[in-house]
Design a protein around this motif. Structure first.
Motif, PDB file in Angstrom:
ATOM      1  N   THR A 104       0.765  -1.271   0.077  1.00 17.24           N
ATOM      2  CA  THR A 104       0.103   0.008  -0.042  1.00 17.24           C
ATOM      3  C   THR A 104       0.929   1.224  -0.179  1.00 17.24           C
ATOM      4  N   ALA A 105       1.993   1.270   0.837  1.00 16.59           N
ATOM      5  CA  ALA A 105       2.776   2.462   0.863  1.00 16.59           C
ATOM      6  C   ALA A 105       3.376   2.567  -0.662  1.00 16.59           C
ATOM      7  N   ARG A 106       3.926   1.623  -1.227  1.00 16.18           N
ATOM      8  CA  ARG A 106       4.563   1.835  -2.466  1.00 16.18           C
ATOM      9  C   ARG A 106       3.496   2.292  -3.400  1.00 16.18           C
ATOM     10  N   ALA A 107       2.394   1.951  -3.242  1.00  9.14           N
ATOM     11  CA  ALA A 107       1.281   2.337  -4.339  1.00  9.14           C
ATOM     12  C   ALA A 107       0.904   3.754  -3.949  1.00  9.14           C
ATOM     13  N   ILE A 108       1.077   4.137  -2.865  1.00  8.48           N
ATOM     14  CA  ILE A 108       1.027   5.735  -2.611  1.00  8.48           C
ATOM     15  C   ILE A 108       2.071   6.502  -2.946  1.00  8.48           C
ATOM     16  N   ILE A 109       3.144   6.087  -2.798  1.00 10.78           N
ATOM     17  CA  ILE A 109       4.316   6.870  -3.487  1.00 10.78           C
ATOM     18  C   ILE A 109       4.334   6.963  -5.033  1.00 10.78           C
ATOM     19  N   THR A 110       4.049   5.803  -5.513  1.00  7.78           N
ATOM     20  CA  THR A 110       3.786   5.836  -6.873  1.00  7.78           C
ATOM     21  C   THR A 110       2.787   6.525  -7.467  1.00  7.78           C
ATOM     22  N   THR A 165      10.940   7.418   3.564  1.00  5.78           N
ATOM     23  CA  THR A 165       9.613   7.655   3.687  1.00  5.78           C
ATOM     24  C   THR A 165       9.265   6.627   5.079  1.00  5.78           C
ATOM     25  N   THR A 166       8.823   7.031   5.982  1.00  2.85           N
ATOM     26  CA  THR A 166       8.778   6.369   7.066  1.00  2.85           C
ATOM     27  C   THR A 166       7.400   6.465   7.994  1.00  2.85           C
ATOM     28  N   SER A 167       6.843   5.981   8.904  1.00  5.87           N
ATOM     29  CA  SER A 167       5.860   6.139   9.868  1.00  5.87           C
ATOM     30  C   SER A 167       6.514   6.578  11.056  1.00  5.87           C
ATOM     31  N   ASP A 168       7.863   6.472  11.402  1.00  8.81           N
ATOM     32  CA  ASP A 168       8.375   6.830  12.556  1.00  8.81           C
ATOM     33  C   ASP A 168       9.244   8.060  12.545  1.00  8.81           C
ATOM     34  N   PRO A 169       8.861   9.136  13.404  1.00 13.64           N
ATOM     35  CA  PRO A 169       9.564  10.400  13.199  1.00 13.64           C
ATOM     36  C   PRO A 169      10.878  10.370  14.055  1.00 13.64           C
ATOM     37  N   VAL A 218       7.291  11.796   6.708  1.00 14.85           N
ATOM     38  CA  VAL A 218       6.599  10.957   7.771  1.00 14.85           C
ATOM     39  C   VAL A 218       5.133  10.600   7.450  1.00 14.85           C
ATOM     40  N   LYS A 219       5.043   9.335   7.094  1.00 18.25           N
ATOM     41  CA  LYS A 219       3.611   8.921   6.582  1.00 18.25           C
ATOM     42  C   LYS A 219       2.591   9.271   7.765  1.00 18.25           C
ATOM     43  N   PRO A 220       1.406   9.809   7.122  1.00 21.43           N
ATOM     44  CA  PRO A 220       0.851   9.584   5.943  1.00 21.43           C
ATOM     45  C   PRO A 220       1.525  10.873   5.115  1.00 21.43           C
ATOM     46  N   ILE A 221       1.797  10.791   3.907  1.00 21.82           N
ATOM     47  CA  ILE A 221       2.481  11.741   2.955  1.00 21.82           C
ATOM     48  C   ILE A 221       1.445  12.467   2.151  1.00 21.82           C
ATOM     49  N   GLY A 222       1.257  13.769   2.316  1.00 22.12           N
ATOM     50  CA  GLY A 222       0.381  14.604   1.343  1.00 22.12           C
ATOM     51  C   GLY A 222       1.205  15.154   0.170  1.00 22.12           C
ATOM     52  N   LEU A 223       0.344  15.403  -0.896  1.00 23.69           N
ATOM     53  CA  LEU A 223       1.103  15.887  -2.146  1.00 23.69           C
ATOM     54  C   LEU A 223       1.829  17.150  -1.980  1.00 23.69           C
ATOM     55  N   GLU A 224       1.399  18.171  -1.025  1.00 27.30           N
ATOM     56  CA  GLU A 224       1.958  19.351  -0.985  1.00 27.30           C
ATOM     57  C   GLU A 224       3.615  19.071  -0.165  1.00 27.30           C
TER      58      GLU A 224
END
Length: 236
Positions: A11-17, A77-81, A98-104
């Motif tokens: 899912t994370a790969r798909a979001i980055i793509t 790209t990580t969920s851990d800050p 830090v995930k979740p990552i927005g477009l901006e």
């Protein structure tokens, strides 16, 4: 910029793509569920930017970076800050998302990556392929520069971090890349027929389907490289 994505979560790969599709300058070449597969890919291919997760089974993002001699620009790209300070100890890391990552926020990371010059490769005594004037190639093996007669080379094969150079008299194993030696070999004599093989066209014995025979080696020819091979042959 050519980029790859490394994350153990699909899912994370798909979001980055998907985020990459919003940035015209980005071209996603491949995505990988683990660092090991990515290392194998990078041994044969060059990329400008890597989107890299930190927490992955067996091999963390930082472990991955440590294996690279000359890492390209990297966006973590990580969920851990909690690793931001450690991350910026690496010159190759240009941003920490830090995930979740927005477009901006993603777009700002790409602007940072574009503004940073590509890391310069450090010279290595074990990764050296040099040419001299004439028909000689020098390779660094055990801190010795060994001269190889270029026309005697009939096959170069990539295996992991090493290349095997096969000649009429002797075989050599060199810590280098296929791309590096390809740049040193004369184009009129040698041809890359597969992502892992360069052949001396003059040494071909016969061709059958998608392979060539040189000495006792049967070498695969990729579909994309076959037309160029056929152009190089003196067909009756």
């Amino acid at each position: 910029m050519n980029c790859i994505i490394i994350d153990d979560e699909a899912t994370a790969r798909a979001i980055i793509t998907q985020l990459c599709t919003n940035i015209p300058e980005l071209n996603v070449l491949e995505e990988f569920p683990n660092a090991i597969q990515a290392i194998k890919y990078l041994n044969q291919n060059e990329v400008d930017l890597i989107f890299l997760d930190i927490h992955m089974p067996d091999f963390t993002g930082f472990d991955f970076i440590e294996t690279l001699k000359s890492p390209p620009k990297i966006v973590l790209t990580t969920s851990d800050p909690n690793f931001a300070i450690q991350a910026f100890e690496y010159d190759c890391i240009v941003d920490y998302l830090v995930k979740p990552i927005g477009l901006e926020r993603f777009s700002k990371a790409i602007e940072k990556a574009k503004a940073v010059k590509s890391p310069t490769k450090k010279p290595s005594t074990t990764d050296k392929v040099e040419t001299s004037s004439g028909n000689d190639l020098y390779v660094n093996i055990d801190r010795r520069l060994i001269k190889i007669d270029i026309p005697s080379i009939y096959l170069v094969e990539a295996k992991g971090d090493y290349i095997h150079v096969k000649t009429e008299d002797k075989n050599y194993t060199v810590h280098s890349t296929l791309k590096k030696i390809e740049e040193k070999l004369p184009e009129n004599l040698f041809l890359k027929v597969h992502r892992s093989y360069i052949i001396n066209v003059d040494k071909i014995i016969d061709i059958e389907d998608n392979s060539v025979l040189i000495k006792k080696d049967v070498i695969p020819v990729s579909r994309s490289n076959r037309p160029e091979l056929m152009k190089r042959l003196n067909l009756l």
